[in-house]
Motif scaffolding. Structure first.
Motif, PDB file in Angstrom:
ATOM      1  N   SER A  97       0.793  -1.235   0.000  1.00  0.00           N
ATOM      2  CA  SER A  97       0.000   0.000   0.000  1.00  0.00           C
ATOM      3  C   SER A  97       0.823   1.281   0.000  1.00  0.00           C
ATOM      4  N   GLY A  98       2.145   1.183  -0.084  1.00  0.00           N
ATOM      5  CA  GLY A  98       2.958   2.396  -0.108  1.00  0.00           C
ATOM      6  C   GLY A  98       4.435   2.056  -0.153  1.00  0.00           C
ATOM      7  N   GLY A  99       5.258   3.097  -0.098  1.00  0.00           N
ATOM      8  CA  GLY A  99       6.691   2.912  -0.283  1.00  0.00           C
ATOM      9  C   GLY A  99       7.382   2.185   0.859  1.00  0.00           C
ATOM     10  N   SER A 100       7.066   2.571   2.092  1.00  0.00           N
ATOM     11  CA  SER A 100       7.730   1.927   3.235  1.00  0.00           C
ATOM     12  C   SER A 100       7.393   0.439   3.259  1.00  0.00           C
ATOM     13  N   GLU A 101       6.149   0.121   2.988  1.00  0.00           N
ATOM     14  CA  GLU A 101       5.750  -1.295   2.962  1.00  0.00           C
ATOM     15  C   GLU A 101       6.497  -2.047   1.857  1.00  0.00           C
ATOM     16  N   SER A 131      20.235   8.763   2.448  1.00  0.00           N
ATOM     17  CA  SER A 131      19.182   8.125   1.658  1.00  0.00           C
ATOM     18  C   SER A 131      17.910   8.099   2.496  1.00  0.00           C
ATOM     19  N   TYR A 132      16.790   7.927   1.844  1.00  0.00           N
ATOM     20  CA  TYR A 132      15.526   7.754   2.565  1.00  0.00           C
ATOM     21  C   TYR A 132      14.800   6.568   1.963  1.00  0.00           C
ATOM     22  N   HIS A 133      14.428   5.630   2.827  1.00  0.00           N
ATOM     23  CA  HIS A 133      13.728   4.442   2.331  1.00  0.00           C
ATOM     24  C   HIS A 133      12.391   4.230   3.026  1.00  0.00           C
ATOM     25  N   GLY A 134      11.963   5.192   3.856  1.00  0.00           N
ATOM     26  CA  GLY A 134      10.660   5.067   4.488  1.00  0.00           C
ATOM     27  C   GLY A 134      10.765   5.201   5.996  1.00  0.00           C
ATOM     28  N   ASN A 135       9.615   5.251   6.636  1.00  0.00           N
ATOM     29  CA  ASN A 135       9.562   5.552   8.073  1.00  0.00           C
ATOM     30  C   ASN A 135       9.221   4.366   8.959  1.00  0.00           C
ATOM     31  N   ALA A 205      19.801   1.028  -2.533  1.00  0.00           N
ATOM     32  CA  ALA A 205      20.037   2.430  -2.926  1.00  0.00           C
ATOM     33  C   ALA A 205      18.895   2.949  -3.786  1.00  0.00           C
ATOM     34  N   GLU A 206      18.737   4.273  -3.767  1.00  0.00           N
ATOM     35  CA  GLU A 206      17.820   4.947  -4.688  1.00  0.00           C
ATOM     36  C   GLU A 206      18.630   5.319  -5.934  1.00  0.00           C
ATOM     37  N   PRO A 207      18.241   4.877  -7.128  1.00  0.00           N
ATOM     38  CA  PRO A 207      18.998   5.237  -8.336  1.00  0.00           C
ATOM     39  C   PRO A 207      19.197   6.748  -8.478  1.00  0.00           C
ATOM     40  N   LEU A 239      16.981  -1.931  -5.554  1.00  0.00           N
ATOM     41  CA  LEU A 239      16.880  -0.522  -5.944  1.00  0.00           C
ATOM     42  C   LEU A 239      15.526   0.019  -5.500  1.00  0.00           C
ATOM     43  N   ASP A 240      15.588   1.106  -4.764  1.00  0.00           N
ATOM     44  CA  ASP A 240      14.382   1.744  -4.245  1.00  0.00           C
ATOM     45  C   ASP A 240      13.963   2.837  -5.227  1.00  0.00           C
ATOM     46  N   GLU A 241      12.965   2.509  -6.026  1.00  0.00           N
ATOM     47  CA  GLU A 241      12.455   3.470  -7.015  1.00  0.00           C
ATOM     48  C   GLU A 241      11.099   4.022  -6.580  1.00  0.00           C
ATOM     49  N   VAL A 242      10.882   4.041  -5.277  1.00  0.00           N
ATOM     50  CA  VAL A 242       9.596   4.546  -4.770  1.00  0.00           C
ATOM     51  C   VAL A 242       9.356   5.969  -5.252  1.00  0.00           C
ATOM     52  N   MET A 243      10.418   6.784  -5.232  1.00  0.00           N
ATOM     53  CA  MET A 243      10.242   8.173  -5.655  1.00  0.00           C
ATOM     54  C   MET A 243      10.642   8.390  -7.117  1.00  0.00           C
ATOM     55  N   CYS A 244      11.739   7.775  -7.533  1.00  0.00           N
ATOM     56  CA  CYS A 244      12.274   8.091  -8.871  1.00  0.00           C
ATOM     57  C   CYS A 244      11.700   7.195  -9.958  1.00  0.00           C
ATOM     58  N   ALA A 268       6.256   2.901  -5.736  1.00  0.00           N
ATOM     59  CA  ALA A 268       5.019   3.315  -5.042  1.00  0.00           C
ATOM     60  C   ALA A 268       4.628   4.677  -5.644  1.00  0.00           C
ATOM     61  N   LYS A 269       4.349   5.653  -4.828  1.00  0.00           N
ATOM     62  CA  LYS A 269       4.071   7.030  -5.252  1.00  0.00           C
ATOM     63  C   LYS A 269       3.426   7.129  -6.644  1.00  0.00           C
ATOM     64  N   GLY A 270       4.224   7.310  -7.704  1.00  0.00           N
ATOM     65  CA  GLY A 270       3.680   7.497  -9.048  1.00  0.00           C
ATOM     66  C   GLY A 270       2.906   6.307  -9.567  1.00  0.00           C
TER      67      GLY A 270
HETATM   68  N1  PLP Z   1      11.561   5.111  -0.480  1.00  0.00           N
HETATM   69  C1  PLP Z   1      11.793   6.299  -1.033  1.00  0.00           C
HETATM   70  C2  PLP Z   1      12.936   6.452  -1.997  1.00  0.00           C
HETATM   71  C3  PLP Z   1      10.989   7.395  -0.723  1.00  0.00           C
HETATM   72  O1  PLP Z   1      11.236   8.606  -1.268  1.00  0.00           O
HETATM   73  C4  PLP Z   1       9.907   7.213   0.173  1.00  0.00           C
HETATM   74  C5  PLP Z   1       9.032   8.341   0.531  1.00  0.00           C
HETATM   75  O2  PLP Z   1       9.339   9.488   0.322  1.00  0.00           O
HETATM   76  C6  PLP Z   1       9.701   5.946   0.725  1.00  0.00           C
HETATM   77  C7  PLP Z   1      10.545   4.907   0.373  1.00  0.00           C
HETATM   78  C8  PLP Z   1       8.566   5.708   1.678  1.00  0.00           C
HETATM   79  O3  PLP Z   1       7.362   5.753   1.005  1.00  0.00           O
HETATM   80  P1  PLP Z   1       5.976   5.981   1.794  1.00  0.00           P
HETATM   81  O4  PLP Z   1       6.036   7.377   2.327  1.00  0.00           O
HETATM   82  O5  PLP Z   1       4.929   5.767   0.739  1.00  0.00           O
HETATM   83  O6  PLP Z   1       5.905   4.953   2.868  1.00  0.00           O
END
Ligand code: PLP
Length: 441
Positions: A97-101, A131-135, A205-207, A239-244, A268-270
């Motif tokens: 349901s989202g990026g962190s998941e 880097s940011y991969h979620g909360n 990593a985020e690309p 590779l974390d492409e949640v944002m990119c 996720a996101k887009g």
């Molecule tokens: N991974 C990346 C690269 C993000 O930018 C984000 C959110 O900004 C997340 C994970 C976490 O996504 P979410 O806020 O949908 O849980």
């Protein structure tokens, strides 16, 4: 009085009324140009009729059916389409349901994969600073942003963090791009050697780095070299492409432009473009087969995985991006925005760098362009800018802690892929006004 537990207890945001294309309107009728898609979410703006019709049609059939009992047409079709357009080797999609998941699922799948193939000693994650991969706790531990991690550090698992690929600050004067890349790779190899390669589970990593660095792409060959190391050492590349991902950088998957395939990819996101909350974890056939031929099930799951309505929305988003070719607009629109940003701010005394890929662009704010000195964090330049932009009717995504989680400021732009030329101008004009209203001395 509101009973909503808002993000900032001292700051009650306005009530949103409706959306129209790239604009959001509050209940007072004020329009806001969404220059960052919230946080790189709303790639199709806020009133895409194709997506809303697909959601309605799905609701008329069935809104939700638990994946413990059913699969659904929208989930099957979406997985098929994602894999058809994904980097080679990716073969299965796990919807969340989202990026962190998505990141949590990726980490747990990596761990379970090594248990299935008889390498239980592999549990260490190597990720990157800034880097940011979620909360959620696993994703937060994996992320390398000091400020976000600090209050929760007693709860976080032990993760190795190496330097980000951040040429503006990381590449030394006189050092070539190739030498800089060599240095980063040597640092990663040293970290692997320190712990022993056979204890390392994954490199994450985020690309193109989003929230924490502001649209920073890698230097040439960085990911090819990372891919080679992972292959050599039997480490999974996540590779974390949640944002990119999902077209934000001009290709459906950002890593396509780096010429590599990950073992696991998160999006996720887009993917839902804000119309529904949805994320996904894509994995290679090799990983899936290890589970299928081993224990037979991934020891994970949430109530809303594979939500049919969310999958229907994401399916319609991909139809817009791929079949209706909105994706092909991203590179030219991104180039047009970059050109305008460089024309307007290229010589700005407090903008040290303008970077990014596609419609995923960042401007780094500095106190002094020649020394790259940062603003005193107590000035909260990024927060001032966000407030001034919002007051002017512009949504953008400024953030602090760019350099080390504490100092440095940047602003990230990630507008919808449907902007007109006039709206590109409006974005730049409003950002300019906001910078003028920010105390940058
Ligand atoms: N991974 C990346 C690269 C993000 O930018 C984000 C959110 O900004 C997340 C994970 C976490 O996504 P979410 O806020 O949908 O849980």
């Amino acid at each position: 009085m509101s009973h909503v537990f808002s993000r900032h207890t001292q700051n009650q945001p306005p009530l949103v009324s409706h959306g129209d294309g790239p604009y959001l309107f509050d209940k007072q009728g004020k329009a806001y140009l969404d220059g960052s898609g919230g946080a790189a979410v709303s790639c199709l703006g806020h009133s895409d009729p194709h997506v809303t019709a697909a959601i309605r049609a799905q609701l008329d059939k069935v809104a939700f059916a638990h994946t413990g009992f059913f699969t659904s047409d929208p989930a099957e079709a979406l997985a098929e389409k994602l894999i058809r357009h994904a980097p080679s080797g990716l073969d299965r999609v796990y919807f969340v349901s989202g990026g962190s998941e998505a990141v949590e699922a990726a980490l747990k799948l990596a761990r379970q994969y090594f248990l299935e193939i008889g390498q239980p000693e592999r549990s260490r994650i190597i990720a990157r600073r800034q880097s940011y991969h979620g909360n959620t706790l696993g994703a937060l531990a994996t992320g390398g942003n000091a400020w976000r991690r600090e209050p929760f550090s007693p709860l976080l698992m032990d993760v190795s963090h190496v330097s980000a690929c951040y040429a503006y600050r990381g590449q030394h004067d006189g050092e070539s791009e190739g030498d800089y890349c060599d240095r980063l790779i040597a640092e990663l190899e040293a970290e692997i050697a320190k712990h022993g390669a056979d204890t390392i589970m994954a490199f994450v990593a985020e690309p193109v780095v989003g929230a924490t660095l502001g649209g920073v792409p890698p230097v040439r060959n960085y990911y090819k070299r990372i891919r080679d190391i992972c292959d050599r050492e039997g480490i999974l590349l996540i590779l974390d492409e949640v944002m990119c991902g999902m077209g934000r950088t001009g290709t459906l998957f950002a890593s396509e432009q780096d010429g590599i395939s990950p073992d696991i990819c998160t999006v996720a996101k887009g993917l839902g473009a804000g119309y529904q909350p949805i994320g996904a974890m894509l994995c290679s056939g090799k990983i899936y087969d290890a589970i299928a031929q081993g224990s037979g099930f991934f020891q994970h799951g949430h109530t809303y995985i594979g939500h049919p309505t969310a999958c229907a929305a994401a399916g319609a988003v991909l139809e817009r991006l791929i079949d209706q070719d909105v994706l092909s607009q991203v590179a030219p629109l991104g180039a047009a925005l970059m050109e305008r940003l460089k024309d307007r701010f290229g010589q700005h005394p407090h903008i040290g760098d303008i970077r990014g890929r596609g419609l995923f662009l960042g401007l780094e704010l500095v106190q002094d362009r020649s020394t790259k000195a940062t603003f005193d964090p107590s000035l909260k330049v990024n927060a001032q800018l966000k407030k001034a932009a919002f007051a002017n009717g512009l949504i953008c995504y400024p953030m602090g802690g760019t350099v080390d989680g504490r100092t440095g400021d940047h602003v990230l732009l990630a507008p919808p892929f449907i902007l007109t030329d006039g709206q590109l101008d409006e974005l730049v004009d409003k950002l300019d006004l906001a910078l003028k209203a920010t105390n940058l001395s």
